[in-house]
Scaffold this motif. Structure first.
Motif, PDB file in Angstrom:
ATOM      1  N   LYS A 141     -16.817 -68.971   1.327  1.00 51.87           N
ATOM      2  CA  LYS A 141     -16.582 -68.640   2.801  1.00 51.87           C
ATOM      3  C   LYS A 141     -16.366 -67.398   2.929  1.00 51.87           C
ATOM      4  O   LYS A 141     -16.876 -66.858   4.033  1.00 51.87           O
ATOM      5  N   GLN A 144     -19.216 -65.064   2.804  1.00 53.37           N
ATOM      6  CA  GLN A 144     -19.855 -65.244   3.832  1.00 53.37           C
ATOM      7  C   GLN A 144     -19.513 -64.295   5.135  1.00 53.37           C
ATOM      8  O   GLN A 144     -20.329 -63.689   5.523  1.00 53.37           O
ATOM      9  N   GLN A 147     -20.195 -60.917   4.194  1.00 52.84           N
ATOM     10  CA  GLN A 147     -21.787 -60.473   4.696  1.00 52.84           C
ATOM     11  C   GLN A 147     -22.026 -60.387   6.078  1.00 52.84           C
ATOM     12  O   GLN A 147     -22.839 -59.742   6.526  1.00 52.84           O
ATOM     13  N   ASN A 173     -25.099 -69.401  -1.514  1.00 48.93           N
ATOM     14  CA  ASN A 173     -24.919 -69.401  -0.407  1.00 48.93           C
ATOM     15  C   ASN A 173     -24.687 -68.299   0.546  1.00 48.93           C
ATOM     16  O   ASN A 173     -24.416 -68.205   1.687  1.00 48.93           O
ATOM     17  N   THR A 174     -24.793 -67.124  -0.136  1.00 48.99           N
ATOM     18  CA  THR A 174     -24.867 -65.868   0.348  1.00 48.99           C
ATOM     19  C   THR A 174     -25.904 -64.880  -0.279  1.00 48.99           C
ATOM     20  O   THR A 174     -26.546 -65.156  -0.924  1.00 48.99           O
TER      21      THR A 174
END
Lengths: 203, 269
Positions: A141, A144, A147, A173-174
């Motif tokens: 997270k 993210q 990002q 997930n990124t």
């Protein structure tokens, strides 16, 4: 390589890790040049005791100023900071640290997500987040968040990690910019540093 | 995610409607706590969160309790308690009366730890422990002396590491997943609400403990609260802070001397 993707001079680099990450740092820290042109902030999952063995161990591996963070310490370029045990490490808009002993996040305090999210808020695109070996999804997270605010993302290559789960989660997930082995990581950090020194000396 | 300007609006409301001043709390932590609560309570928008806080006094209680941090444990940092036992309490033993203030005591685990130290030093009979917090709710828990059973094993280990020689479980009776600490420990405790941001000194103390509370304040408020402690400490009184808190940014540093490398400082006059 790194310079091409760096949009802004790097003010701070975050390194998060869990199981198997100390071994990586023991190789990376001695290979870094001094002075560093950025602040290097390390958040590791560690035992929740107040003893300073880890800080001592890491500090012996670098020529750079090294400190385990105290509440309200200012963040200075060239210094390596370690998140203290049993606190979340947050970053204020004035680029100082504050500590927080609230609930664990991802079973962890310090939590990598907490520091990364807080740093993304303050540093935006002048931030690099690096995730090392670990058996926990903490950090994804946070990556993210970095990002989203335009920072650069780096993950240790899961095959080179003692436990690949943590960097694997971030990669899945990124839009991770670089997936690097330990030598690659060292070269990357050096290039970030040199790039800035070259830029500075060009003026 | 809450925006900076929205935090400002909320803080202004809290002050104007209820008199709670959070403007000098550490912003990064406060922002995280508000975001967390926004998610937990599933507000569809900031406007709805704001309206609820402004208009619902029951919700305000929840808001204050969740936004402030109430994590505490017994004998946290055992080495700290060891120094209290071996170096601080012996210097207070000669006093006819010992006054201790736990500022920001939360649910009271630290106050009960101190009562155990005082009992073992044979000082509890002439001690008074003032325990204050901003939240009335957490004080209710502290006053009851009833805590969850689950962490007792950890507390017992902490207690032994702090130099405790007794059977820790002799200090409480267990039932239904909870423990109740013996009333001999709580007899000398006085619980009261007190807001470090807005309330004044209310007594003179020999020892003030305020651990892991200042980390939630900015430097301006930290200095103000440290001055309040300075005004509330008698000559040669002690001030104890959390493991990562320090006097180094404050004007108190020159008139206090640190004890044995722990986060305990003694007033020099």
């Amino acid at each position: 390589m790194a310079e091409t993707k760096l949009k802004n001079p790097t003010e701070a680099i975050l390194i998060g890790g869990s199981t198997g990450s100390i071994e990586v740092l023991l190789r990376v820290l001695p290979a870094l040049p001094t002075p560093l042109s950025f602040a290097l902030i390390i958040v590791l999952h560690r035992k929740n005791t107040a003893d300073s063995t880890l800080a001592t161990l890491l500090s012996l591996k670098t020529e750079s100023p090294f400190r385990e963070v105290d509440d309200k310490d200012p963040i200075r370029p060239g210094t390596i900071y370690l998140a203290p045990a049993d606190y979340h490490l947050l970053i204020e808009q004035d680029k100082s640290f504050s500590l927080d002993d609230s609930e664990k996040v991802n079973y962890s305090r310090p939590s990598i997500d907490v520091t990364f999210e807080s740093a993304a808020d303050v540093y935006g695109s002048s931030l690099i987040g690096i995730l090392l070996s670990g058996a926990n999804a903490d950090g994804t997270k946070g990556m993210q968040a970095i990002q989203k605010t335009g920072g650069l993302l780096v993950a240790q290559h899961p095959d080179t990690a003692l436990v690949g789960f943590m960097p694997q989660q971030a990669i899945a997930n990124t839009t991770t910019d670089y997936v690097l082995d330990i030598d690659g990581l060292i070269a990357f950090l050096k290039s970030v540093n040199t790039a800035q020194q070259t830029a500075a000396s060009a003026f | 995610m809450i925006e900076e300007e929205e935090i400002d609006l909320l803080l202004t409301d809290l002050f104007e409607v209820y008199g709670y001043d959070f403007t000098h709390y550490s912003r990064a932590s406060l922002k995280r706590r508000i975001n967390r609560l926004w998610l937990l309570d599933k507000f569809p928008s900031f406007a709805e969160l704001r309206f609820r806080v402004r208009s619902d006094t029951d919700y305000l209680k929840r808001f204050v309790e969740e936004v402030t941090v109430n994590v505490t444990e017994m004998f946290r940092d055992p080495q700290f308690y060891r120094v209290l036992r071996t170096e601080v309490l012996p210097t207070l033993a000669a006093k006819p009366f010992i006054r201790i203030w736990h500022a920001g005591c939360s649910t009271g685990e630290e106050v009960f730890s101190m009562a155990i130290l005082l009992t073992e030093a044979n000082l509890i009979h002439k001690s008074l422990l003032y325990a204050t917090d901003l939240n009335p709710e957490v004080l209710e828990t502290a006053r009851s002396g009833i805590f969850a059973m689950a962490p007792m094993k950890q507390y017992s280990e902490n207690y032994i590491l702090s130099g405790g020689k007794n059977d820790f479980s002799a200090y409480y009776t267990a039932q239904y997943g909870h423990v109740k600490f013996n009333s001999s420990l709580s007899e000398k405790m006085v619980f009261s609400t007190h807001n470090l941001v807005s309330d004044q000194s209310f007594n003179e103390f020999d020892l003030i403990l305020c651990r892991n509370v200042l980390i939630y304040f900015d430097k301006v408020l930290q200095q103000r609260v440290l001055t309040l402690f300075d005004d509330s400490l008698g000559p040669l009184g002690y001030l104890a802070l959390g493991a990562k808190e320090t006097l180094k940014f404050s004007t108190l540093q020159s008139t206090y001397r640190q004890v044995s490398g722990e986060k305990i400082w003694r007033k020099q006059s």
